[in-house]
Write an enzyme that holds these catalytic residues in place. Sequence first.
Site, PDB file in Angstrom:
ATOM      1  N   THR A  61       2.863  -2.322   8.953  1.00  0.00           N
ATOM      2  CA  THR A  61       3.098  -2.946   9.947  1.00  0.00           C
ATOM      3  C   THR A  61       3.364  -4.398   9.488  1.00  0.00           C
ATOM      4  O   THR A  61       4.022  -5.366  10.228  1.00  0.00           O
ATOM      5  CB  THR A  61       2.218  -3.239  11.115  1.00  0.00           C
ATOM      6  OG1 THR A  61       0.969  -3.692  10.601  1.00  0.00           O
ATOM      7  CG2 THR A  61       1.749  -1.989  11.722  1.00  0.00           C
TER       8      THR A  61
ATOM      9  N   HIS B 135       6.235 -31.404  10.437  1.00  0.00           N
ATOM     10  CA  HIS B 135       5.559 -30.020  10.079  1.00  0.00           C
ATOM     11  C   HIS B 135       4.768 -30.367   8.914  1.00  0.00           C
ATOM     12  O   HIS B 135       3.657 -29.578   8.696  1.00  0.00           O
ATOM     13  CB  HIS B 135       6.700 -29.146   9.543  1.00  0.00           C
ATOM     14  CG  HIS B 135       7.578 -28.735  10.647  1.00  0.00           C
ATOM     15  ND1 HIS B 135       6.994 -28.437  12.016  1.00  0.00           N
ATOM     16  CD2 HIS B 135       8.861 -29.136  10.890  1.00  0.00           C
ATOM     17  CE1 HIS B 135       8.220 -28.186  12.863  1.00  0.00           C
ATOM     18  NE2 HIS B 135       9.558 -28.599  12.024  1.00  0.00           N
TER      19      HIS B 135
ATOM     20  N   ASP C 210       0.844  -1.296  -0.212  1.00  0.00           N
ATOM     21  CA  ASP C 210       0.161   0.206   0.028  1.00  0.00           C
ATOM     22  C   ASP C 210       0.826   1.236   0.018  1.00  0.00           C
ATOM     23  O   ASP C 210       2.259   1.285  -0.208  1.00  0.00           O
ATOM     24  CB  ASP C 210      -1.094  -0.080   1.236  1.00  0.00           C
ATOM     25  CG  ASP C 210      -0.299   0.032   2.382  1.00  0.00           C
ATOM     26  OD1 ASP C 210       1.045   0.062   2.600  1.00  0.00           O
ATOM     27  OD2 ASP C 210      -1.054   0.118   3.758  1.00  0.00           O
TER      28      ASP C 210
ATOM     29  N   CYS D 211       3.253  -3.202   4.101  1.00  0.00           N
ATOM     30  CA  CYS D 211       2.332  -2.131   4.518  1.00  0.00           C
ATOM     31  C   CYS D 211       3.072  -1.504   5.635  1.00  0.00           C
ATOM     32  O   CYS D 211       4.190  -1.422   5.631  1.00  0.00           O
ATOM     33  CB  CYS D 211       0.998  -2.699   4.646  1.00  0.00           C
ATOM     34  SG  CYS D 211       1.011  -3.923   6.168  1.00  0.00           S
TER      35      CYS D 211
ATOM     36  N   HIS E 262       9.382 -24.324   9.305  1.00  0.00           N
ATOM     37  CA  HIS E 262       8.364 -24.937  10.120  1.00  0.00           C
ATOM     38  C   HIS E 262       6.949 -24.791   9.233  1.00  0.00           C
ATOM     39  O   HIS E 262       6.200 -25.617   9.385  1.00  0.00           O
ATOM     40  CB  HIS E 262       7.963 -24.779  11.332  1.00  0.00           C
ATOM     41  CG  HIS E 262       9.362 -25.255  12.301  1.00  0.00           C
ATOM     42  ND1 HIS E 262       9.216 -24.783  13.768  1.00  0.00           N
ATOM     43  CD2 HIS E 262      10.428 -25.620  11.958  1.00  0.00           C
ATOM     44  CE1 HIS E 262      10.298 -25.484  14.320  1.00  0.00           C
ATOM     45  NE2 HIS E 262      11.378 -25.785  13.161  1.00  0.00           N
TER      46      HIS E 262
END
Length: 160
Positions: A73, A144, A14, A71, A104
């Site tokens: 965060t 996993h 963004d 973005c 993982h």
Amino acid sequence: MAGENVEVIAVGSDHAGYRLKGMLAGELSEMGYRVLDMGTGSEESCDYPDFAVKVAEAVREGEADRGVLVCGTGAGMAMVANKVPGVRAAACNERYSAEFTRLHNDVNVLTMGARMIESEEALGILKVFLDTPFEGDREEGARHLGRLEKVSNVERKYSK
Ligand code: RB5
């Protein structure tokens, strides 16, 4: 997956991630990857879901081998990308998360927060994301694969 050939990377952001996304796209090209830039194309305010879904769909459809979203965060981008079936996105604003979500969780979309990390650190995180194989293909990491199957089961349950 381990041994997978990563050649094409879809990138998106963004307005908050626009500059960092551009820098990372340039570095990826320099490294020899083919980069699909899905926008945004300026620092004008826009909505992160519009770009997260484009990158996530490119990964789901196999147009890109991996995705990178930026973005403010990393959180909003990861929220949206994880709603696209087959996408496993993680917000990684430090290298440990990038390493272990590859080892993982076989993460195929990396999201980062341009307001949280310096661009050099973002590049370091991106390199860890690209260079770390999924451990689930090795005997010692077989657990996993089973766990990711459970993740897919949850996805299927709510995809009806
Ligand atoms: C934009 O101000 C900001 O909310 C967005 O970039 C992102 O951080 C959302 O998760």
